[in-house]
Design a protein around this motif. Sequence first.
Motif, short mmCIF file in Angstrom:
data_model
loop_
_atom_site.label_atom_id
_atom_site.label_comp_id
_atom_site.label_asym_id
_atom_site.label_seq_id
_atom_site.Cartn_x
_atom_site.Cartn_y
_atom_site.Cartn_z
N LEU A 210 53.03 25.74 28.18
CA LEU A 210 51.85 25.95 27.34
C LEU A 210 51.68 27.43 27.00
O LEU A 210 51.86 28.29 27.86
N VAL A 211 51.31 27.69 25.76
CA VAL A 211 50.90 29.03 25.35
C VAL A 211 49.42 28.94 25.02
O VAL A 211 49.01 28.11 24.20
N PHE A 212 48.63 29.80 25.64
CA PHE A 212 47.18 29.72 25.51
C PHE A 212 46.63 30.71 24.49
O PHE A 212 47.19 31.79 24.28
N GLY A 213 45.53 30.32 23.87
CA GLY A 213 44.75 31.27 23.09
C GLY A 213 43.98 32.18 24.03
O GLY A 213 43.99 31.98 25.26
N LYS A 214 43.30 33.16 23.47
CA LYS A 214 42.61 34.15 24.30
C LYS A 214 41.27 33.67 24.82
O LYS A 214 40.66 34.35 25.63
N GLY A 215 40.81 32.53 24.36
CA GLY A 215 39.58 31.96 24.89
C GLY A 215 38.36 32.23 24.04
O GLY A 215 38.30 33.22 23.30
N THR A 216 37.40 31.32 24.14
CA THR A 216 36.11 31.46 23.46
C THR A 216 35.02 31.26 24.49
O THR A 216 34.97 30.22 25.15
N LYS A 217 34.17 32.25 24.62
CA LYS A 217 33.04 32.11 25.53
C LYS A 217 31.89 31.47 24.79
O LYS A 217 31.31 32.07 23.87
N LEU A 218 31.58 30.24 25.18
CA LEU A 218 30.49 29.50 24.54
C LEU A 218 29.24 29.59 25.39
O LEU A 218 29.27 29.31 26.59
N TYR B 12 50.43 31.00 36.87
CA TYR B 12 49.76 31.85 35.90
C TYR B 12 49.04 32.97 36.63
O TYR B 12 48.66 32.85 37.80
N ARG B 13 48.79 34.03 35.88
CA ARG B 13 47.94 35.10 36.38
C ARG B 13 46.84 35.29 35.34
O ARG B 13 47.09 35.22 34.13
N GLN B 14 45.63 35.51 35.84
CA GLN B 14 44.50 35.68 34.93
C GLN B 14 43.68 36.88 35.37
O GLN B 14 43.11 36.88 36.48
N PHE B 15 43.60 37.89 34.52
CA PHE B 15 42.76 39.05 34.78
C PHE B 15 41.35 38.74 34.26
O PHE B 15 41.17 37.86 33.42
N PRO B 16 40.35 39.46 34.78
CA PRO B 16 38.95 39.18 34.40
C PRO B 16 38.74 39.15 32.90
O PRO B 16 39.21 40.03 32.18
N MET C 168 48.00 33.90 31.65
CA MET C 168 49.32 34.39 31.28
C MET C 168 50.36 33.72 32.16
O MET C 168 50.32 33.85 33.39
N LEU C 169 51.27 32.99 31.55
CA LEU C 169 52.31 32.31 32.31
C LEU C 169 53.24 33.32 32.95
O LEU C 169 53.75 34.22 32.27
N MET C 170 53.46 33.16 34.24
CA MET C 170 54.39 34.03 34.96
C MET C 170 55.76 33.38 35.07
O MET C 170 56.79 34.03 34.84
N SER D 262 44.56 40.07 41.27
CA SER D 262 44.31 39.20 40.12
C SER D 262 43.94 37.82 40.63
O SER D 262 43.85 37.58 41.83
N PHE D 263 43.72 36.92 39.69
CA PHE D 263 43.46 35.51 39.97
C PHE D 263 44.75 34.77 39.64
O PHE D 263 45.20 34.78 38.49
N TYR D 264 45.36 34.16 40.64
CA TYR D 264 46.62 33.44 40.45
C TYR D 264 46.33 31.94 40.46
O TYR D 264 45.70 31.42 41.39
N ILE D 265 46.78 31.25 39.43
CA ILE D 265 46.51 29.82 39.30
C ILE D 265 47.82 29.08 39.07
O ILE D 265 48.65 29.51 38.27
N CYS D 266 47.96 27.97 39.76
CA CYS D 266 49.13 27.13 39.52
C CYS D 266 48.71 25.88 38.76
O CYS D 266 47.53 25.55 38.69
#
Lengths: 114, 114
Positions: free
Chosen positions: A102-110, B36-40, B45-47, B90-94
């Motif tokens: 999966l390639v994600f978009g940057k997100g939308t804060k609702l 994945y890694r996710q910064f605040p 972002m897929l690792m 960071s926040f690491y998510i699988c």
Amino acid sequence: GENVEQHPSTLSVQEGDSAVIKCTYSDSASNYFPWYKQELGKRPQLIIDIRSNVGEKKDQRIAVTLNKTAKHFSLHITETQPEDSAVYFCAASTAQGGSEKLVFGKGTKLTVNP
Amino acid sequence: GAVVSQHPSRVICKSGTSVKIECRSLDFQATTMFWYRQFPKQSLMLMATSNEGSKATYEQGVEKDKFLINHASLTLSTLTVTSAHPEDSSFYICSAIWGRETQYFGPGTRLLVL
């Protein structure tokens, strides 16, 4: 590679109004488009997805539309409620040796205001 | 169904140490898992893609010798951050694939390197 653009980055609506989030993708071979909802500090949760052989899919207050020709897809939330407040991510799949990356978009804060 | 767990949920370590994060599919078998890694306030972002019984596939820019991935069974993948530094915080998510392509996410691991 695939690139997914998502708009808007932030969206504020009044409770009961509708919310629409739009995404575009670049790879015409992408064929799977999920939407995830992520509350602060929690895991992304799948809320709805659509495959390329379908133009629209609905699940209660949530619907997704897909335009393969234009390479864009949208999330529609009707009758919004405060608990819909979260960050929403769209994604597009790029097949990778049989594994759907999966390639994600940057997100939308609702934000749904009571 | 489709429950993914992650352990630990939070870890604080000293710079230079290694940290192991476990990702488990609890009620299904997953030949493919993703890290994945996710910064605040940013997107996921897929690792790397973790494949059971074979070497992981890393995304461009991700150091495979620093982020060691082992997918030893159909229900367990591990990510080891070696010689961690503050910038690795960071926040690491699988996630694990259930069915054909649907990804379900773990609850994430918040890593803080002092």
